[in-house]
Design a protein around this motif. Sequence first.
Motif, PDB file in Angstrom:
ATOM      1  N   THR A  87       0.361  -0.286   0.279  1.00 32.26           N
ATOM      2  CA  THR A  87       0.198   0.281  -0.240  1.00 32.26           C
ATOM      3  C   THR A  87       0.859   1.230  -0.076  1.00 32.26           C
ATOM      4  OG1 THR A  87      -0.266  -0.580   2.037  1.00 32.26           O
ATOM      5  CG2 THR A  87      -2.396  -0.859   1.245  1.00 32.26           C
ATOM      6  N   HIS A  88       1.912   1.195   0.220  1.00 30.11           N
ATOM      7  CA  HIS A  88       2.703   2.381   0.622  1.00 30.11           C
ATOM      8  C   HIS A  88       2.944   2.539  -1.270  1.00 30.11           C
ATOM      9  CE1 HIS A  88       4.648   3.264   4.203  1.00 30.11           C
ATOM     10  NE2 HIS A  88       4.577   1.579   4.436  1.00 30.11           N
ATOM     11  N   VAL A  89       2.857   1.904  -1.957  1.00 34.06           N
ATOM     12  CA  VAL A  89       3.200   1.704  -2.959  1.00 34.06           C
ATOM     13  C   VAL A  89       2.624   2.419  -4.207  1.00 34.06           C
ATOM     14  CG1 VAL A  89       3.884   0.327  -6.394  1.00 34.06           C
ATOM     15  CG2 VAL A  89       5.168   0.103  -3.501  1.00 34.06           C
ATOM     16  N   VAL A 145       1.256   5.097   5.470  1.00 29.59           N
ATOM     17  CA  VAL A 145       2.163   6.137   5.870  1.00 29.59           C
ATOM     18  C   VAL A 145       2.582   5.342   7.071  1.00 29.59           C
ATOM     19  CG1 VAL A 145       0.708   7.508   6.596  1.00 29.59           C
ATOM     20  CG2 VAL A 145       2.783   8.492   6.309  1.00 29.59           C
ATOM     21  N   ASP A 146       3.866   5.506   7.489  1.00 29.39           N
ATOM     22  CA  ASP A 146       5.340   4.825   8.647  1.00 29.39           C
ATOM     23  C   ASP A 146       4.995   6.300   9.490  1.00 29.39           C
ATOM     24  OD1 ASP A 146       4.435   2.790   7.374  1.00 29.39           O
ATOM     25  OD2 ASP A 146       6.410   2.717   7.157  1.00 29.39           O
ATOM     26  N   VAL A 147       4.501   6.166  10.921  1.00 25.38           N
ATOM     27  CA  VAL A 147       5.107   7.618  11.228  1.00 25.38           C
ATOM     28  C   VAL A 147       6.098   7.275  12.229  1.00 25.38           C
ATOM     29  CG1 VAL A 147       2.747   8.312  11.027  1.00 25.38           C
ATOM     30  CG2 VAL A 147       2.996   7.139  12.944  1.00 25.38           C
ATOM     31  N   ASN A 175       2.174  -6.158  14.310  1.00 30.19           N
ATOM     32  CA  ASN A 175       4.030  -6.229  14.399  1.00 30.19           C
ATOM     33  C   ASN A 175       3.857  -4.374  13.790  1.00 30.19           C
ATOM     34  OD1 ASN A 175       3.211  -6.893  11.775  1.00 30.19           O
ATOM     35  ND2 ASN A 175       5.074  -8.029  11.823  1.00 30.19           N
ATOM     36  N   GLU A 176       3.390  -3.980  13.539  1.00 30.81           N
ATOM     37  CA  GLU A 176       3.763  -2.399  13.124  1.00 30.81           C
ATOM     38  C   GLU A 176       3.149  -1.077  13.461  1.00 30.81           C
ATOM     39  OE1 GLU A 176       4.270  -2.039   8.652  1.00 30.81           O
ATOM     40  OE2 GLU A 176       5.247  -4.174   8.828  1.00 30.81           O
ATOM     41  N   VAL A 177       3.005  -1.258  14.673  1.00 29.37           N
ATOM     42  CA  VAL A 177       2.406   0.693  15.241  1.00 29.37           C
ATOM     43  C   VAL A 177       2.943   1.729  14.447  1.00 29.37           C
ATOM     44  CG1 VAL A 177       4.749   0.643  17.276  1.00 29.37           C
ATOM     45  CG2 VAL A 177       2.504   1.387  17.905  1.00 29.37           C
ATOM     46  N   TRP A 178       4.205   1.884  14.155  1.00 32.91           N
ATOM     47  CA  TRP A 178       4.045   3.135  13.152  1.00 32.91           C
ATOM     48  C   TRP A 178       3.037   2.963  11.425  1.00 32.91           C
ATOM     49  CZ3 TRP A 178       7.488  -1.106  14.311  1.00 32.91           C
ATOM     50  CH2 TRP A 178       7.598  -2.157  13.022  1.00 32.91           C
ATOM     51  N   HIS A 179       3.030   2.131  11.250  1.00 28.84           N
ATOM     52  CA  HIS A 179       2.615   1.742  10.164  1.00 28.84           C
ATOM     53  C   HIS A 179       0.734   2.377  10.068  1.00 28.84           C
ATOM     54  CE1 HIS A 179       1.867   0.364   5.817  1.00 28.84           C
ATOM     55  NE2 HIS A 179       0.756  -0.189   6.129  1.00 28.84           N
ATOM     56  N   TYR A 180       0.495   3.265   9.637  1.00 27.67           N
ATOM     57  CA  TYR A 180      -0.588   3.837   9.457  1.00 27.67           C
ATOM     58  C   TYR A 180      -2.029   3.708   7.898  1.00 27.67           C
ATOM     59  CZ  TYR A 180      -0.344   3.862  13.866  1.00 27.67           C
ATOM     60  OH  TYR A 180      -0.632   3.479  15.374  1.00 27.67           O
TER      61      TYR A 180
HETATM   62 ZN   LIG Z   1       4.136   0.997   6.428  1.00 32.51          ZN
END
Ligand SMILES: [Zn+2]
Length: 190
Positions: free
Chosen positions: A133-135, A140-142, A166-171
């Motif tokens: 989904t980044h592509v 967004v990773d914060v 496992n990715e608290v930064w990825h929204y």
């Molecule tokens: Zn991400």
Amino acid sequence: MRTGRRRLLVGAVALVVLSTVGVWVAGSGTAGIRGIAAMIGGGSSGPEDGAVPAGTRLSPFDDGAPAVGKLDAALLAALRKAATDARAKGIEVGVTSGWRSRDYQQGLLDRAVVEHGSLDRARRFVNTPDSSTHVAGKAVDVGPTDAAYWMAQYGPRYGLCQVYSNEVWHYELLTTPGGTCPAMLPDAAG
Ligand SMILES: [Zn+2]
């Protein structure tokens, strides 16, 4: 005349060698070339690919950086609203990764394969260019950590949902403001 013919012969041999190498490179395909690129350090992804140097963060308002400027407009608007409210509470929301080019995503996956030893294991942390989904500009990773935890708690107010446990930064923008986020997936492979 003799020297001329010898030069011609050397030239012909060189041509044969070069075209053989050319066929080998073409035959090894992009996967082989990417593998080689991964071995020599993951290629040369720069800011134009959405790369953000390790240990740095972009402002969600930095339109000039492709990682931010090429994000989906609705996601970017939600992120900016959230970042503005977080700042009022003393939390600076930075972007550690946003939009990524396909090449950059492939480079990240190649590196993860080297690091984790197999594609299956790497896929738990890094998606393929087709599934990332980044592509698509929709993730967004914060950071830093306090910003990620603020987002985990208050992101849904803006429609922003944590996707992988496992990715608290990825929204991603997966609900309406104040709505309910979908159940989290265990990891990127889930
Ligand atoms: Zn991400």
